[in-house]
Structures are given as structure tokens and as C-alpha cells.
Motif scaffolding. Structure first.
Motif, PDB file in Angstrom:
ATOM      1  N   TYR A  57       2.793   1.619  -3.379  1.00  9.55           N
ATOM      2  CA  TYR A  57       1.981   2.077  -4.502  1.00  9.55           C
ATOM      3  C   TYR A  57       1.740   3.586  -4.420  1.00  9.55           C
ATOM      4  O   TYR A  57       1.792   4.299  -5.425  1.00  9.55           O
ATOM      5  CB  TYR A  57       0.642   1.336  -4.523  1.00  9.55           C
ATOM      6  CG  TYR A  57       0.745  -0.105  -4.969  1.00  9.55           C
ATOM      7  CD1 TYR A  57       1.644  -0.486  -5.958  1.00  9.55           C
ATOM      8  CD2 TYR A  57      -0.063  -1.089  -4.389  1.00  9.55           C
ATOM      9  CE1 TYR A  57       1.741  -1.811  -6.360  1.00  9.55           C
ATOM     10  CE2 TYR A  57       0.027  -2.418  -4.797  1.00  9.55           C
ATOM     11  CZ  TYR A  57       0.935  -2.777  -5.776  1.00  9.55           C
ATOM     12  OH  TYR A  57       1.036  -4.081  -6.174  1.00  9.55           O
ATOM     13  N   ARG A  58       1.474   4.076  -3.206  1.00  5.21           N
ATOM     14  CA  ARG A  58       1.293   5.519  -3.021  1.00  5.21           C
ATOM     15  C   ARG A  58       2.561   6.276  -3.408  1.00  5.21           C
ATOM     16  O   ARG A  58       2.514   7.301  -4.090  1.00  5.21           O
ATOM     17  CB  ARG A  58       0.953   5.809  -1.560  1.00  5.21           C
ATOM     18  CG  ARG A  58      -0.394   5.297  -1.104  1.00  5.21           C
ATOM     19  CD  ARG A  58      -1.518   6.178  -1.613  1.00  5.21           C
ATOM     20  NE  ARG A  58      -2.786   5.800  -0.995  1.00  5.21           N
ATOM     21  CZ  ARG A  58      -3.935   6.389  -1.245  1.00  5.21           C
ATOM     22  NH1 ARG A  58      -3.976   7.379  -2.103  1.00  5.21           N
ATOM     23  NH2 ARG A  58      -5.046   5.992  -0.654  1.00  5.21           N
ATOM     24  N   ARG A 107       0.822  -1.213   0.000  1.00  6.38           N
ATOM     25  CA  ARG A 107       0.000   0.000   0.000  1.00  6.38           C
ATOM     26  C   ARG A 107       0.853   1.259   0.000  1.00  6.38           C
ATOM     27  O   ARG A 107       0.642   2.173  -0.816  1.00  6.38           O
ATOM     28  CB  ARG A 107      -0.930  -0.006   1.218  1.00  6.38           C
ATOM     29  CG  ARG A 107      -1.885   1.181   1.263  1.00  6.38           C
ATOM     30  CD  ARG A 107      -2.872   1.031   2.403  1.00  6.38           C
ATOM     31  NE  ARG A 107      -3.742   2.177   2.526  1.00  6.38           N
ATOM     32  CZ  ARG A 107      -4.842   2.365   1.816  1.00  6.38           C
ATOM     33  NH1 ARG A 107      -5.202   1.473   0.909  1.00  6.38           N
ATOM     34  NH2 ARG A 107      -5.597   3.435   1.995  1.00  6.38           N
TER      35      ARG A 107
END
Length: 243
Positions: free
Chosen positions: A131-132, A128
Motif C-alpha cells: 500500500y505504501r 502494508r
């Protein structure tokens, strides 16, 4: 590159991406991280060469340079304590896409790329936040490309100095004419003229590569809107990493 003692991730100079991970995930990742010292001018990646290690900077700063014909360069991103170098390994890229050169010496946590890929595949929290962060790097590269095509050198230099200031959390740092010329994709004489113009406006002091920003708001006004776009994209990525 030298090995250094273990780095505390929650230290003020610790890597923010690692610090954003849940404690249990960071505890599992920590034994795989090797603390190292990187030096100014050290080349960590070259385009098309295998990526052997992932780097999480702490107080160091790494410049990402796009390379054309082996000699012409343009900075397409900066990696400091807010992120990591080698994120594309998790996306299936085994070779580097840019030249990564140390802009400011300091500490970093290094991890074998194969081990990182394995950990990434089984760690949803790491997925997560990565990806950010990858979105942030892409937004940064796109905006710098647009800036380099349409904006005057003086504004581009102001933008580059402000982004460096944000990454280092300091109004004073060292950047040579040669490095800035490579980063901005221009000749050294162009850097000299642009820096002189900013200095004459009382925005910076620039002598023998030593830079001091005297007026942050004034330098932001002299910059183009690209600075704010890059800054806001990075802040948004970190603030929403685990929302």
C-alpha cells in the motif's frame, strides 16, 4: 528472458521491497519467487493485456509508459530495486494499465500473479508495504503528468536523468534518443536539443546514448521541483513501511 540462479534479497543490489519484509514472511514468499534475467527493450506488459507475472527488480530498471492511440507514449513511472511491477494485481486489476519496458537489463524475481494475489490476501506485512509503495507510484505518476504539461523539456529531461540515476545508483548509464523521446513524449530532435543544452552547461556528457552526469547539484538546479517531490515521496514510503 532467461532464468538465473537464486538472488540474495539482502545483497546490495537486492530488491528493497522484499528485503523490508519480516524474515518469516520473506521465507514463506521466497519459494514462490523465480529469479529471471530481463533484457533491454523487453516488453513485460502491454496495456489491456493480462498480467501473468509480478516482477521485483534487483539491478534492473523498468519504465512504465502510458500509451495513447497505440503509438504515442509518455513515461509515468520507473520501477527499480525499490519496488515492484504489477502491484495493481493485488487491488483487483487483472490487466496491465501501462506498457512496461526494460530500460536497464539485469536480474528480477518473478512470481505468478495468481499466487501473488493469494499471498497478498493472507500476509498483512506484504499488504502494508505494498500500500505504501502503491501510494508512491501514484504520486510519481501525478507529478510527472503535471511536469509534462507545465515544464520545459530541458527541465523535464534533467528530472528524468536524475530519477534514473537514483534508481540505478550510478552517474553513468545508457539511454538512447529514441527511448528518451518515448519517455518524454516528444520527437527525437527535441531530446537532442535538450541534451545539448545540458551538455553545454557542463552538467552531463551524452554520446551515442551513453550518459554521464558530471554535476548532480547543477543538474538538480536545472531540473524542476518535480524531481525532489518524486524523490521525497519514494524515500518516505520506504522509511515508514513498518513504522
Amino acid at each position: 528472458m532467461n532464468h538465473v540462479s537464486a538472488v540474495e534479497f539482502d545483497h546490495p543490489n537486492g530488491n528493497q521491497l522484499l528485503a523490508a519484509l519480516p524474515h518469516s514472511d520473506l521465507a514463506r514468499l521466497s519459494p514462490l519467487l523465480e529469479p529471471v534475467q530481463v533484457e533491454v527493450g523487453e516488453v513485460l506488459y502491454e496495456p489491456a493485456e493480462p498480467v501473468r507475472h509480478i516482477y521485483f527488480p534487483h539491478d534492473s530498471l523498468i519504465s512504465l509508459l502510458g500509451v495513447a492511440e497505440g503509438r504515442m507514449t509518455l513515461e509515468v513511472g520507473l520501477v527499480g530495486r525499490e519496488g515492484m511491477l504489477g502491484a495493481t494485481v493485488a487491488l483487483g486489476h487483472d490487466t496491465a494499465q501501462t506498457r512496461a519496458i526494460v530500460q536497464r537489463a539485469g536480474c528480477a524475481s518473478r512470481m505468478d500473479s495468481a499466487k501473488f494475489r493469494t499471498e497478498f490476501a493472507r500476509n498483512p506485512a506484504l499488504q502494508r508495504v505494498l500500500y505504501r509503495y502503491t501510494d508512491t507510484l501514484l504520486a510519481q505518476a501525478i507529478q510527472i503528468a503535471v511536469c509534462s504539461r507545465f515544464h520545459v523539456l530541458e527541465a523535464r529531461l534533467a528530472r528524468s536523468l536524475l530519477i534514473t540515476r537514483d534508481r540505478l545508483k550510478s552517474d553513468k548509464f545508457h539511454l538512447t534518443h529514441e527511448f528518451l523521446a518515448h519517455a518524454l513524449g516528444v520527437r527525437r530532435v527535441g531530446v537532442t536539443k535538450a541534451a545539448s543544452a545540458l551538455q553545454q552547461q557542463g552538467l552531463i556528457i551524452y554520446s551515442r546514448g551513453n550518459i554521464e552526469i558530471l554535476d548532480v547539484q547543477g543538474l538538480a538546479a536545472a531540473s524542476c521541483k518535480c524531481y525532489e517531490i518524486v524523490k521525497e515521496a519514494g524515500a518516505s514510503a520506504l522509511s515508514t513501511a513498518f513504522v
